[in-house]
Design an enzyme around this catalytic site. Sequence first.
Site, short mmCIF file in Angstrom:
data_model
loop_
_atom_site.label_atom_id
_atom_site.label_comp_id
_atom_site.label_asym_id
_atom_site.label_seq_id
_atom_site.Cartn_x
_atom_site.Cartn_y
_atom_site.Cartn_z
N ASN A 49 -13.56 6.28 5.68
CA ASN A 49 -13.63 5.24 6.70
C ASN A 49 -12.61 5.41 7.83
O ASN A 49 -12.87 5.01 8.97
CB ASN A 49 -13.48 3.86 6.06
CG ASN A 49 -14.71 3.48 5.27
OD1 ASN A 49 -15.82 3.89 5.59
ND2 ASN A 49 -14.52 2.71 4.21
N ASN A 90 -9.51 1.49 7.86
CA ASN A 90 -10.88 1.43 8.38
C ASN A 90 -10.97 1.26 9.89
O ASN A 90 -12.04 1.40 10.46
CB ASN A 90 -11.67 0.31 7.69
CG ASN A 90 -11.85 0.56 6.22
OD1 ASN A 90 -11.46 1.59 5.69
ND2 ASN A 90 -12.45 -0.40 5.54
N ASP A 100 -6.03 11.48 2.90
CA ASP A 100 -6.49 11.69 1.52
C ASP A 100 -7.96 12.05 1.51
O ASP A 100 -8.72 11.59 2.36
CB ASP A 100 -6.26 10.42 0.70
CG ASP A 100 -7.07 9.24 1.24
OD1 ASP A 100 -6.83 8.84 2.40
OD2 ASP A 100 -7.94 8.72 0.53
N HIS A 135 -4.31 6.32 -1.00
CA HIS A 135 -4.84 6.25 0.37
C HIS A 135 -3.75 6.46 1.42
O HIS A 135 -4.05 6.78 2.56
CB HIS A 135 -5.48 4.87 0.56
CG HIS A 135 -6.82 4.88 1.24
ND1 HIS A 135 -7.62 6.00 1.38
CD2 HIS A 135 -7.53 3.88 1.82
CE1 HIS A 135 -8.73 5.69 2.00
NE2 HIS A 135 -8.70 4.41 2.28
N TYR A 143 0.80 -1.23 0.00
CA TYR A 143 0.00 0.00 0.00
C TYR A 143 0.83 1.28 0.00
O TYR A 143 0.28 2.37 -0.13
CB TYR A 143 -0.93 0.02 1.22
CG TYR A 143 -1.91 -1.11 1.23
CD1 TYR A 143 -3.04 -1.09 0.42
CD2 TYR A 143 -1.71 -2.23 2.04
CE1 TYR A 143 -3.95 -2.13 0.42
CE2 TYR A 143 -2.61 -3.28 2.05
CZ TYR A 143 -3.72 -3.23 1.23
OH TYR A 143 -4.61 -4.27 1.23
#
Length: 190
Positions: free
Chosen positions: A113, A67, A92, A19, A14
């Site tokens: 989230n 999340n 973001d 994100h 990631y």
Amino acid sequence: MKMLVGLGNPGSKYEKTRHNIGFRFLDLLAKTEGLSFGSAPRFQADTATTTMNGEKVLLVKPQTFMNNSGESVAPLAKYYDIEPSNITVIYDDLDLPSGKLRIKSGGGHGGHNGLRSLNQHLPNADYTRVKIGIGRPPSGDITPWVLGGADEGDHAVELRLFDALLPQIPLLILGERDKAANKIHQTLQS
């Protein structure tokens, strides 16, 4: 003590996604300050500590996945007795075009989230938000967009925003949101 939180997802998969802009900013800040993050497994976070304008500042990268960010941030805030009003969160924002940055205090989660989780776990939502625009995809599902890698143009825009934001972090830590926002705006306009 103050807390500066960068939101993102853990793991190399990631690192370069849209994100993870909060993680990338904190990495840049740590590098600039000569800091390195250490693992705080009890709090499911990577943390570093510094001092800005005489204030001790805890830098936090939750390792819970986006999340569930509140599951990391809230216990840290409780342990260090940090009120939400002394927390600044960098993340973001789909609703801001790429290249835009907004600073505000309090409010709802706006469909994000990570913020939803923070709002569920902190005593209130009075923390400062630094929203970094990533724009929306031209069409379709947003998940591949936020979890997709930014291209070279996005990366250049991100670095320009980071360069404008970085020197204003001490003002944000002191709660001088409007002053910081004006200085960032001036830098981006020049």
